[in-house]
Motif scaffolding. Structure first.
Motif, PDB file in Angstrom:
ATOM      1  N   ALA A  16       0.828  -1.213   0.000  1.00  0.00           N
ATOM      2  CA  ALA A  16       0.000   0.000   0.000  1.00  0.00           C
ATOM      3  C   ALA A  16       0.859   1.258   0.000  1.00  0.00           C
ATOM      4  CB  ALA A  16      -0.905   0.007   1.230  1.00  0.00           C
ATOM      5  N   PRO A  17       0.329   2.325  -0.613  1.00  0.00           N
ATOM      6  CA  PRO A  17       1.038   3.601  -0.489  1.00  0.00           C
ATOM      7  C   PRO A  17       0.851   4.116   0.929  1.00  0.00           C
ATOM      8  CG  PRO A  17      -1.070   3.921  -1.602  1.00  0.00           C
ATOM      9  CD  PRO A  17      -0.917   2.449  -1.382  1.00  0.00           C
ATOM     10  N   MET A  18       1.919   4.563   1.568  1.00  0.00           N
ATOM     11  CA  MET A  18       1.799   5.159   2.902  1.00  0.00           C
ATOM     12  C   MET A  18       2.720   6.373   2.974  1.00  0.00           C
ATOM     13  SD  MET A  18       1.286   1.978   5.532  1.00  0.00           S
ATOM     14  CE  MET A  18       2.516   0.828   4.942  1.00  0.00           C
ATOM     15  N   ALA A  19       2.100   7.525   3.180  1.00  0.00           N
ATOM     16  CA  ALA A  19       2.850   8.779   3.209  1.00  0.00           C
ATOM     17  C   ALA A  19       3.890   8.747   4.320  1.00  0.00           C
ATOM     18  CB  ALA A  19       1.890   9.950   3.418  1.00  0.00           C
ATOM     19  N   VAL A  21       6.255   6.862   4.656  1.00  0.00           N
ATOM     20  CA  VAL A  21       6.707   5.498   4.956  1.00  0.00           C
ATOM     21  C   VAL A  21       7.265   4.827   3.696  1.00  0.00           C
ATOM     22  CG1 VAL A  21       6.060   3.193   5.761  1.00  0.00           C
ATOM     23  CG2 VAL A  21       5.024   5.217   6.829  1.00  0.00           C
ATOM     24  N   PHE A  43       1.983   9.090  -1.813  1.00  0.00           N
ATOM     25  CA  PHE A  43       1.332  10.021  -2.744  1.00  0.00           C
ATOM     26  C   PHE A  43       2.039  11.380  -2.837  1.00  0.00           C
ATOM     27  CE2 PHE A  43      -2.336  11.431   0.326  1.00  0.00           C
ATOM     28  CZ  PHE A  43      -1.407  11.996   1.161  1.00  0.00           C
ATOM     29  N   GLN A  74       1.388   7.176  -7.065  1.00  0.00           N
ATOM     30  CA  GLN A  74       0.063   7.633  -6.632  1.00  0.00           C
ATOM     31  C   GLN A  74       0.038   9.159  -6.531  1.00  0.00           C
ATOM     32  OE1 GLN A  74      -1.653   7.465  -2.635  1.00  0.00           O
ATOM     33  NE2 GLN A  74      -3.322   6.246  -3.475  1.00  0.00           N
ATOM     34  N   ASN A 101      -5.551   8.918  -5.830  1.00  0.00           N
ATOM     35  CA  ASN A 101      -6.031   8.781  -4.461  1.00  0.00           C
ATOM     36  C   ASN A 101      -7.400   9.445  -4.344  1.00  0.00           C
ATOM     37  OD1 ASN A 101      -6.598   9.803  -1.729  1.00  0.00           O
ATOM     38  ND2 ASN A 101      -4.708   8.737  -1.215  1.00  0.00           N
ATOM     39  N   LYS A 144      -7.740   4.362  -6.085  1.00  0.00           N
ATOM     40  CA  LYS A 144      -7.811   3.796  -4.729  1.00  0.00           C
ATOM     41  C   LYS A 144      -8.790   4.630  -3.917  1.00  0.00           C
ATOM     42  CE  LYS A 144      -4.967   2.491  -0.747  1.00  0.00           C
ATOM     43  NZ  LYS A 144      -5.188   3.498   0.289  1.00  0.00           N
ATOM     44  N   HIS A 172     -10.362   0.281  -0.205  1.00  0.00           N
ATOM     45  CA  HIS A 172     -10.099   0.216   1.234  1.00  0.00           C
ATOM     46  C   HIS A 172     -11.494   0.097   1.877  1.00  0.00           C
ATOM     47  CE1 HIS A 172      -8.577   2.514   5.056  1.00  0.00           C
ATOM     48  NE2 HIS A 172      -9.016   1.311   5.308  1.00  0.00           N
ATOM     49  N   ASN A 206      -8.478  -4.088   0.248  1.00  0.00           N
ATOM     50  CA  ASN A 206      -7.503  -3.537   1.205  1.00  0.00           C
ATOM     51  C   ASN A 206      -8.167  -3.278   2.561  1.00  0.00           C
ATOM     52  OD1 ASN A 206      -6.458  -0.219   1.829  1.00  0.00           O
ATOM     53  ND2 ASN A 206      -5.152  -1.972   2.244  1.00  0.00           N
ATOM     54  N   GLY A 207      -7.488  -3.738   3.595  1.00  0.00           N
ATOM     55  CA  GLY A 207      -7.947  -3.446   4.954  1.00  0.00           C
ATOM     56  C   GLY A 207      -7.719  -4.593   5.908  1.00  0.00           C
ATOM     57  N   ASP A 208      -6.789  -4.378   6.852  1.00  0.00           N
ATOM     58  CA  ASP A 208      -6.569  -5.311   7.972  1.00  0.00           C
ATOM     59  C   ASP A 208      -5.954  -6.656   7.600  1.00  0.00           C
ATOM     60  OD1 ASP A 208      -7.861  -3.349   9.436  1.00  0.00           O
ATOM     61  OD2 ASP A 208      -9.777  -4.391   9.461  1.00  0.00           O
ATOM     62  N   ILE A 229      -1.615  -4.590   1.133  1.00  0.00           N
ATOM     63  CA  ILE A 229      -1.273  -4.612   2.562  1.00  0.00           C
ATOM     64  C   ILE A 229      -0.565  -3.315   2.938  1.00  0.00           C
ATOM     65  CG2 ILE A 229       0.060  -5.783   4.383  1.00  0.00           C
ATOM     66  CD1 ILE A 229      -0.348  -8.400   2.961  1.00  0.00           C
ATOM     67  N   GLY A 230      -1.060  -2.659   3.979  1.00  0.00           N
ATOM     68  CA  GLY A 230      -0.443  -1.428   4.472  1.00  0.00           C
ATOM     69  C   GLY A 230       0.219  -1.658   5.820  1.00  0.00           C
ATOM     70  N   ARG A 231      -0.544  -1.434   6.882  1.00  0.00           N
ATOM     71  CA  ARG A 231       0.058  -1.462   8.224  1.00  0.00           C
ATOM     72  C   ARG A 231       0.656  -2.815   8.579  1.00  0.00           C
ATOM     73  NH1 ARG A 231      -5.218   0.502  10.929  1.00  0.00           N
ATOM     74  NH2 ARG A 231      -5.866  -0.898   9.237  1.00  0.00           N
TER      75      ARG A 231
HETATM   76  C1  LIG Z   1       1.039   5.995   7.821  1.00  0.00           C
HETATM   77  C2  LIG Z   1       0.021   5.793   6.728  1.00  0.00           C
HETATM   78  C3  LIG Z   1       0.092   6.562   5.585  1.00  0.00           C
HETATM   79  C4  LIG Z   1      -0.833   6.371   4.541  1.00  0.00           C
HETATM   80  N1  LIG Z   1      -0.690   7.091   3.387  1.00  0.00           N
HETATM   81  C5  LIG Z   1      -1.492   6.814   2.320  1.00  0.00           C
HETATM   82  C6  LIG Z   1      -1.272   7.426   1.047  1.00  0.00           C
HETATM   83  O1  LIG Z   1      -0.332   8.207   0.838  1.00  0.00           O
HETATM   84  N2  LIG Z   1      -2.134   7.086   0.048  1.00  0.00           N
HETATM   85  C7  LIG Z   1      -3.176   6.220   0.214  1.00  0.00           C
HETATM   86  O2  LIG Z   1      -3.919   5.944  -0.728  1.00  0.00           O
HETATM   87  N3  LIG Z   1      -3.390   5.624   1.406  1.00  0.00           N
HETATM   88  C8  LIG Z   1      -2.576   5.882   2.449  1.00  0.00           C
HETATM   89  N4  LIG Z   1      -2.772   5.219   3.638  1.00  0.00           N
HETATM   90  C9  LIG Z   1      -3.813   4.183   3.726  1.00  0.00           C
HETATM   91  C10 LIG Z   1      -3.238   2.806   3.369  1.00  0.00           C
HETATM   92  O3  LIG Z   1      -2.753   2.772   2.043  1.00  0.00           O
HETATM   93  C11 LIG Z   1      -4.321   1.701   3.540  1.00  0.00           C
HETATM   94  O4  LIG Z   1      -5.395   1.990   2.673  1.00  0.00           O
HETATM   95  C12 LIG Z   1      -4.853   1.631   4.956  1.00  0.00           C
HETATM   96  O5  LIG Z   1      -3.792   1.678   5.899  1.00  0.00           O
HETATM   97  C13 LIG Z   1      -5.659   0.326   5.172  1.00  0.00           C
HETATM   98  O6  LIG Z   1      -4.896  -0.807   4.880  1.00  0.00           O
HETATM   99  P1  LIG Z   1      -4.191  -1.705   6.033  1.00  0.00           P
HETATM  100  O7  LIG Z   1      -5.285  -2.115   6.989  1.00  0.00           O
HETATM  101  O8  LIG Z   1      -3.556  -2.841   5.305  1.00  0.00           O
HETATM  102  O9  LIG Z   1      -3.209  -0.790   6.701  1.00  0.00           O
HETATM  103  C14 LIG Z   1      -1.875   5.422   4.684  1.00  0.00           C
HETATM  104  C15 LIG Z   1      -1.949   4.658   5.862  1.00  0.00           C
HETATM  105  C16 LIG Z   1      -1.018   4.822   6.875  1.00  0.00           C
HETATM  106  C17 LIG Z   1      -1.121   3.968   8.108  1.00  0.00           C
END
Ligand SMILES: Cc1cc2nc3c(=O)[nH]c(=O)nc-3n(C[C@H](O)[C@H](O)[C@H](O)COP(=O)(O)O)c2cc1C
Length: 331
Positions: A16-19, A21, A43, A74, A101, A144, A172, A206-208, A229-231
């Protein structure tokens, strides 16, 4: 149109994209331990990308290495013309695809009419998708998003996104209102997947999800083509591989490697604060780990964090590789 997403073996896995991170360091760090099928940049704002004075800094966020392919960039924004222009740039820079996004609940993003705000303006969202597709040519477009803004509105909102025909829909499984505070509604992701498949669009859930095994089971149960997968990757860069027990020292070594690579790339103390997001996830509950956690969380620099880890390894009689000491010495 035949694009890379269609060629992936199902179910495929996406980081997953995570700002702040998933920059080039983090993505390559994950690749060392396990292999997602698709990687995403964190993003970037279209407007920033289109302003030449910002481009140099932003290019660091969009930097990628060949081993990361297929790599998707993204973007967030609110103007169709900006997406068209940015899509052209991404093509030029060799990205394999683009993602828009439409789910970020951050107020600064929403105030600009971007991210989750687009769920309140489906017509604009559709115009953006259309413009991005034109700019991308034969590169695939993913969107997304979430299940709705205040309440679940899969039929209407996801329906509106799909009517504009992106190549891939990433869902998500929560509303904007729910942030990340309730379990993801996988039964609704299943509804979105059926809607997507009815119009020939791939669907990523996506989610959990926090293991490959769980992802495989969910893909089967809820009918999605891929899992994002994100977190679940925090403290677990092995998440895209089949599960195996990792020892405490293995996990802490991974953390030390990450700290070293991160500081080596960014070389600025300003970003070192971002490392703290990761510490907790690598520390298991074991005798002595409470002190380790406390010490790491209060360290003032990356070098101090490495020193703390070195001491912990020494106390346990584990080998702390030379290369990490070098980083401490050069700080
Ligand atoms: C620290 C952090 C930063 C995130 N940044 C973005 C982002 O830049 N773009 C985006 O689409 N979602 C972002 N998300 C959401 C994740 O991509 C994902 O949709 C969300 O965490 C749920 O998935 P998970 O349960 O696998 O974590 C972010 C989530 C976290 C925790």
């Amino acid at each position: 149109m035949n694009h890379f997403w269609q060629q992936l073996k199902k179910p495929f896995f996406v980081l997953a994209p995570m700002a702040d991170v998933t920059d080039i360091v983090f993505r390559n760090f994950v690749l060392r331990y396990s292999r997602p099928d698709v990687l995403y940049t964190e993003f970037v704002a279209c407007k920033m990308l289109l302003a030449p004075k910002n481009r140099k800094l932003l290019m660091r966020y969009l930097q990628y290495s060949p081993s990361e392919r297929p790599i998707v960039a993204q973007l967030f924004g609110s103007e169709p013309d900006d997406f068209f222009a940015c899509a052209r740039l991404l093509r030029e820079w060799g990205f394999d695809g683009m993602d828009i996004n439409m789910g970020c609940p951050n107020r600064r993003v929403e105030r600009r009419g971007a991210g989750a705000h687009l769920m309140r303006d489906p017509q604009r969202a559709q115009a953006i998708i259309q413009a991005a597709k034109e700019g991308l040519g034969d590169l695939p477009l993913a969107v997304k998003t979430r299940l709705g803004y205040h309440v679940i509105e899969t039929e209407s909102w996801i329906g509106a996104v799909l009517a504009a025909k992106p190549d891939v829909l990433v869902v998500h499984g929560r509303t904007r209102q729910e942030m990340s505070e309730v379990p993801a509604h996988w039964d609704e992701i299943a509804v979105a997947a059926t809607m997507a498949h009815d119009v020939g669009v791939l669907c990523v859930g996506n989610g959990d999800v926090d293991s490959r095994e769980q992802g495989e089971e969910y893909a089967q149960r809820f009918g999605v083509d891929g899992i994002m997968i994100g977190r679940g990757v925090f403290g677990n860069p092995w998440v895209f591989a089949t599960q195996a027990e990792r020892s405490e020292s293995e996990k802490l070594l991974a953390l030390a490697r990450f700290i070293t690579q991160f500081t080596g790339f960014w070389q600025t103390a300003k970003r070192e604060g971002l490392l703290k997001k990761h510490f907790n996830a690598y520390i298991e509950d074991s005798p002595g780990s409470k002190t380790l956690r406390m010490e790491l969380m209060t360290t003032a620099s990356a070098a101090a964090a490495l020193e703390t880890l070195a001491r912990y390894f020494h106390q346990h009689g584990w080998i702390f590789p030379e290369i990490f000491y070098e980083r401490i010495m050069s700080a």
